[in-house]
Design an enzyme around this catalytic site. Structure first.
Site, PDB file in Angstrom:
ATOM      1  CB  CYS A   1      -0.032  -0.671  -4.779  1.00 44.44           C
ATOM      2  SG  CYS A   1       1.267   0.019  -5.806  1.00 44.44           S
TER       3      CYS A   1
ATOM      4  CG  HIS B   1      -1.310   3.540  -3.141  1.00 41.27           C
ATOM      5  ND1 HIS B   1      -0.884   2.802  -2.052  1.00 41.27           N
ATOM      6  CD2 HIS B   1      -0.381   3.357  -4.099  1.00 41.27           C
ATOM      7  CE1 HIS B   1       0.260   2.210  -2.338  1.00 41.27           C
ATOM      8  NE2 HIS B   1       0.590   2.531  -3.573  1.00 41.27           N
TER       9      HIS B   1
ATOM     10  CD  GLU C   1      -3.689   3.035   0.231  1.00 42.83           C
ATOM     11  OE1 GLU C   1      -4.522   2.751  -0.653  1.00 42.83           O
ATOM     12  OE2 GLU C   1      -2.469   2.833   0.107  1.00 42.83           O
TER      13      GLU C   1
HETATM   14  N1  GLN Z   1       6.254  -1.462  -7.143  1.00 44.19           N
HETATM   15  C1  GLN Z   1       5.950  -2.064  -5.880  1.00 44.19           C
HETATM   16  C2  GLN Z   1       6.066  -3.584  -5.966  1.00 44.19           C
HETATM   17  O1  GLN Z   1       6.005  -4.141  -7.016  1.00 44.19           O
HETATM   18  C3  GLN Z   1       4.566  -1.700  -5.411  1.00 44.19           C
HETATM   19  C4  GLN Z   1       4.510  -0.242  -5.072  1.00 44.19           C
HETATM   20  C5  GLN Z   1       3.416   0.127  -4.117  1.00 44.19           C
HETATM   21  O2  GLN Z   1       2.802  -0.732  -3.471  1.00 44.19           O
HETATM   22  N2  GLN Z   1       3.209   1.408  -3.982  1.00 44.19           N
HETATM   23  O3  GLN Z   1       6.197  -4.206  -4.954  1.00 44.19           O
END
Ligand code: GLN
Length: 196
Positions: A81, A175, A177
């Site tokens: 992410c 994610h 995890e």
């Molecule tokens: N949208 C977030 C970002 O760009 C990432 C979101 C997440 O890690 N769940 O930093």
């Protein structure tokens, strides 16, 4: 095998639990806040959170340059992410690059919060190359919208790439995890093992 979870912000504990769920023997998991410690690890995870904040905190601890050096030297790093955002070389729209320092380790372009406001967070079944069926949890997820030749798409949602691999580097916009399924963490550990 020594695995470090970069612990400046985000879902650190969840990654530690997921690593243990793989049942991998002789696995030492460490939280990483200092460059020297990062260098001692066989593989590293860069968790999700908020990419601009994580980049700033990484710079403050000296980990930013260390992660860049280690990634370039062939250390296996998995970014999830926000971690996927930081592994990218380019952001779209381009003005997002003014806010967030990128590690620029993978030849890919990422769009932050790519799945729009209404479906900022969702879960879906998907198929991951070399891993299999997986339940993906997406939270304000980025998408990989363009990749260079050295980068391989491992999973897609519609037209968007949501998991990519480039040699020693793995980027996931979701994610892993946050599910009980340890198969992506196992894939990561196998990748680390192959470098030892
Ligand atoms: N949208 C977030 C970002 O760009 C990432 C979101 C997440 O890690 N769940 O930093």
């Amino acid at each position: 095998m020594r695995i470090g979870v970069v612990a400046v912000q985000g879902s650190v504990e969840e990654h530690i639990q997921a690593l243990h769920r793989t049942g991998w023997k002789e696995l030492d998991v460490h939280t990483i806040l200092h460059p020297e410690r990062a260098r001692e690890m066989d593989g590293l995870i860069l968790p999700g959170g908020e990419s601009t904040a994580i980049a700033r905190l990484l710079k403050g601890t000296g980990l930013f340059q260390t992660l860049k050096d280690l990634g370039q030297d062939g250390k296996v790093i998995m970014g999830t992410c926000a971690g996927c955002v930081l592994l990218a070389s380019r952001l779209r729209p381009e003005k997002d690059e003014e806010k967030t320092s990128l590690l620029r380790l993978m030849d890919m372009t990422v769009s932050r919060n790519a799945f729009g406001r209404q479906s900022q967070s969702f879960e879906t079944e998907m198929e991951i190359e070399d891993v299999g069926a997986f339940h993906g949890v997406f939270i304000r997820a980025p998408a990989i919208i363009d990749m260079g030749e050295g980068c391989r798409a491992m999973a897609m949602i519609g037209k968007e790439v949501v998991m990519a691999e480039q040699q020693n580097l793995l980027a996931l916009s979701f994610h892993p995890e946050l599910t009980d399924d340890p198969s992506i963490h196992r894939y990561f550990l196998e990748k680390v093992q192959a470098t030892l």
